[in-house]
Each structure stands twice: as structure tokens, then as C-alpha cells.
Design a protein around this motif. Structure first.
Motif, PDB file in Angstrom:
ATOM      1  N   THR A 162     -35.333  -2.076  12.914  1.00 37.65           N
ATOM      2  CA  THR A 162     -36.176  -0.875  11.829  1.00 37.65           C
ATOM      3  C   THR A 162     -35.408  -0.896  10.767  1.00 37.65           C
ATOM      4  OG1 THR A 162     -34.293   0.579  12.511  1.00 37.65           O
ATOM      5  CG2 THR A 162     -36.279   0.256  14.335  1.00 37.65           C
ATOM      6  N   GLU A 163     -35.862  -0.011   9.772  1.00 39.34           N
ATOM      7  CA  GLU A 163     -35.291   0.225   8.536  1.00 39.34           C
ATOM      8  C   GLU A 163     -33.990   0.634   8.436  1.00 39.34           C
ATOM      9  OE1 GLU A 163     -35.170  -0.310   4.581  1.00 39.34           O
ATOM     10  OE2 GLU A 163     -36.810  -1.202   5.805  1.00 39.34           O
ATOM     11  N   ARG A 164     -33.888   1.558   9.511  1.00 39.41           N
ATOM     12  CA  ARG A 164     -32.375   2.376   9.504  1.00 39.41           C
ATOM     13  C   ARG A 164     -31.557   1.144  10.160  1.00 39.41           C
ATOM     14  NH1 ARG A 164     -30.077   6.232   7.145  1.00 39.41           N
ATOM     15  NH2 ARG A 164     -31.465   8.083   8.162  1.00 39.41           N
ATOM     16  N   GLU A 165     -31.871   0.473  10.902  1.00 35.33           N
ATOM     17  CA  GLU A 165     -30.893  -0.346  11.407  1.00 35.33           C
ATOM     18  C   GLU A 165     -30.562  -1.662  10.508  1.00 35.33           C
ATOM     19  OE1 GLU A 165     -32.607  -0.115  16.059  1.00 35.33           O
ATOM     20  OE2 GLU A 165     -33.234  -1.797  14.769  1.00 35.33           O
ATOM     21  N   ARG A 166     -31.503  -1.763   9.622  1.00 38.66           N
ATOM     22  CA  ARG A 166     -31.275  -2.671   8.557  1.00 38.66           C
ATOM     23  C   ARG A 166     -30.043  -2.111   7.727  1.00 38.66           C
ATOM     24  NH1 ARG A 166     -36.385  -6.355   6.091  1.00 38.66           N
ATOM     25  NH2 ARG A 166     -37.328  -6.502   8.340  1.00 38.66           N
ATOM     26  N   GLU A 167     -30.228  -1.029   7.316  1.00 32.45           N
ATOM     27  CA  GLU A 167     -29.396  -0.027   6.307  1.00 32.45           C
ATOM     28  C   GLU A 167     -27.984  -0.151   7.042  1.00 32.45           C
ATOM     29  OE1 GLU A 167     -32.104   3.482   4.191  1.00 32.45           O
ATOM     30  OE2 GLU A 167     -31.413   3.561   6.436  1.00 32.45           O
ATOM     31  N   VAL A 168     -28.145   0.195   8.306  1.00 34.36           N
ATOM     32  CA  VAL A 168     -26.651   0.207   9.052  1.00 34.36           C
ATOM     33  C   VAL A 168     -26.052  -1.254   8.956  1.00 34.36           C
ATOM     34  CG1 VAL A 168     -25.658   0.189  11.387  1.00 34.36           C
ATOM     35  CG2 VAL A 168     -27.139   2.012  10.475  1.00 34.36           C
ATOM     36  N   LEU A 169     -26.845  -2.567   9.042  1.00 32.78           N
ATOM     37  CA  LEU A 169     -26.443  -3.738   9.159  1.00 32.78           C
ATOM     38  C   LEU A 169     -25.769  -4.130   7.816  1.00 32.78           C
ATOM     39  CD1 LEU A 169     -26.096  -6.584  10.835  1.00 32.78           C
ATOM     40  CD2 LEU A 169     -28.500  -6.986   9.701  1.00 32.78           C
ATOM     41  N   ALA A 170     -26.475  -3.691   6.602  1.00 38.97           N
ATOM     42  CA  ALA A 170     -25.862  -3.655   5.231  1.00 38.97           C
ATOM     43  C   ALA A 170     -24.517  -3.164   5.178  1.00 38.97           C
ATOM     44  CB  ALA A 170     -26.924  -3.431   4.179  1.00 38.97           C
ATOM     45  N   LEU A 171     -24.441  -1.911   5.671  1.00 37.96           N
ATOM     46  CA  LEU A 171     -23.266  -1.190   5.376  1.00 37.96           C
ATOM     47  C   LEU A 171     -21.997  -1.906   6.382  1.00 37.96           C
ATOM     48  CD1 LEU A 171     -24.399   2.445   5.564  1.00 37.96           C
ATOM     49  CD2 LEU A 171     -23.782   0.985   3.715  1.00 37.96           C
ATOM     50  N   ILE A 172     -22.293  -2.310   7.533  1.00 32.41           N
ATOM     51  CA  ILE A 172     -21.355  -3.050   8.394  1.00 32.41           C
ATOM     52  C   ILE A 172     -21.012  -4.462   7.758  1.00 32.41           C
ATOM     53  CG2 ILE A 172     -21.200  -4.601  10.315  1.00 32.41           C
ATOM     54  CD1 ILE A 172     -23.149  -2.725  11.976  1.00 32.41           C
ATOM     55  N   GLY A 173     -21.618  -5.158   7.024  1.00 29.72           N
ATOM     56  CA  GLY A 173     -21.466  -6.144   6.254  1.00 29.72           C
ATOM     57  C   GLY A 173     -20.559  -5.922   5.089  1.00 29.72           C
ATOM     58  N   ARG A 174     -20.751  -4.514   4.643  1.00 28.69           N
ATOM     59  CA  ARG A 174     -19.607  -4.313   3.834  1.00 28.69           C
ATOM     60  C   ARG A 174     -18.392  -3.748   4.277  1.00 28.69           C
ATOM     61  NH1 ARG A 174     -22.898   0.181   0.560  1.00 28.69           N
ATOM     62  NH2 ARG A 174     -20.791   0.984   0.250  1.00 28.69           N
TER      63      ARG A 174
END
Length: 225
Positions: A162-174
């Protein structure tokens, strides 16, 4: 109520003094114990199969089979799905951290880490968490992920999120923690944890470290952003 069994650790390093130092630190702890020592990657794989440790403390540069290859074999072996590999690295010279995480490592520890940091790292990884300190994550993974361009196939992996899960994944990557993700997205840490778990399940990631790899592989996070 009986105490939990101690965390079983396999030490894999070709330097005897390094192994001895780690063993001395661990042996005085009631909740951690060394079950075996390996002098090379091939032996580490054999001993992992024989002892089924909770955590393998794995050096990268070893003879016969390096730590990355050994990690891939251990994490891909039937019956060892719960074994976690903690990679030992030198901050400025190892160009292998990204490859180690791709191979299934649950995190990495600096070779010059202090005693308390080492013991903390073992406990964190044994508990099923990834050890990805932000100060190291962005510099090492970001720098060495630069040569891994995001292919269309890699980007297609994000379609299940989902869009929210993508946002979370990006923050995990940081390198952000659940609490930091919650603050960034104005959600509770518990909700952030739920999104992390769902992303992990959808992407087939064994732990948080694998989500960091996915974030870079798919181009969701760019090096030095």
C-alpha cells in the motif's frame, strides 16, 4: 517460572585472539553462551548445522569460504530458518555490508565495538530484530548500494504494498526505528510496527534488515538521500 535458556552463539572468525576475546566477554553472561567456534566460513556452515545456534557472529574475511557465502548458505538451509547472522565489519573499509544483508544477515557490528555494544547486539538479533544503526546504515548501505540500480522487476515488487507501507519501507531504508517512523508519519509506534510486519510478509523478508535491502534494490531509497 523457569528462566529462558541462554542465547546460543557460534563465533566465526579466523583470528584466534578475536574469538578468545569474544568468548571471554560472553562467558561471564548468564543469558548468552558460546556453543562453538569456527576458523573459516566452511566450518561455520558445518557447525551451524550441527549446533543450531541462535546467533552466528560472522567475520566477512575468512579463508575457504568468506562470511558472505557462509551467511547465504546458513540462512538458506532447511532447519536453520531461525538462526540469525550478525556480521562483523570494519567501518571504513568493508564494501561488503550490502551484499551480506542480501545474503540474509540480520545486521552488522563494528569490529571495534565495546563489550556492552557487542552483548547488546547479540541480544537484539537473537530476539528477532535487525541491528542496523542509522549512523552506519546510511553511509555503508547507501554508498555500496549505489552500484545496484533498481530494475523494473525490482520496482514491480513494490506493487504489493500500500502507499503507507511504501512510506514505511522508505523510512526503514533510512534507518529509522518504529518510534521514529511513527513520529515522522504521525502514527503510533504500534501502528508503525504493524505496517512493518505487513511489508515484511508481502515482500518475503525474514527480518527488518531485508526490508532495508529491498528499499535500496527497488530504488525507493537512493544513496545519500
Amino acid at each position: 517460572m523457569s528462566a529462558a535458556p541462554p542465547v546460543k552463539v557460534l563465533l566465526a572468525d579466523d583470528e584466534g585472539l578475536v574469538r578468545s576475546g569474544f568468548r571471554l566477554l560472553i562467558d561471564v553472561e548468564d543469558d548468552i553462551t558460546v556453543v562453538a567456534e569456527a576458523t573459516d566460513g566452511a566450518r561455520a556452515v558445518e557447525l551451524a548445522r550441527a549446533t543450531c545456534p541462535d546467533v552466528v557472529l560472522m567475520d566477512i574475511r575468512m579463508p575457504n569460504l568468506d562470511g558472505i557465502q557462509a551467511t547465504a548458505r546458513i540462512t538458506g538451509m532447511r532447519g536453520l530458518e531461525d538462526v540469525r547472522v550478525l556480521i562483523l565489519t570494519t567501518y571504513d573499509t568493508d564494501a561488503y555490508v550490502f551484499e551480506a544483508l542480501q545474503a540474509g544477515a540480520s545486521g552488522f557490528l563494528l569490529k571495534d565495538a565495546g563489550p556492552a555494544e557487542l552483548l547488546h547486539a547479540i541480544r537484539v538479533v537473537a530476539a528477532g530484530e535487525a541491528l542496523l544503526a542509522p549512523r552506519i546504515t546510511r553511509r555503508l548501505i547507501g554508498r555500496f548500494a549505489a552500484r545496484h540500480t533498481a530494475s523494473k522487476a525490482a520496482q514491480d515488487r513494490l506493487a504489493v504494498l500500500t502507499e503507507r507501507e511504501r512510506e514505511v519501507l522508505a523510512l526503514i531504508g533510512r534507518g529509522l526505528s518504529n518510534q521514529e517512523i511513527g513520529a515522522e508519519l504521525f502514527i503510533s509506534p504500534a501502528t508503525a510496527r504493524t505496517h512493518v510486519s505487513r511489508a515484511m510478509a508481502k515482500l518475503g523478508a525474514r527480518d527488518r534488515a531485508q526490508l532495508v535491502v529491498a528499499a535500496y534494490q527497488t530504488g525507493l531509497v537512493e544513496p545519500d538521500t
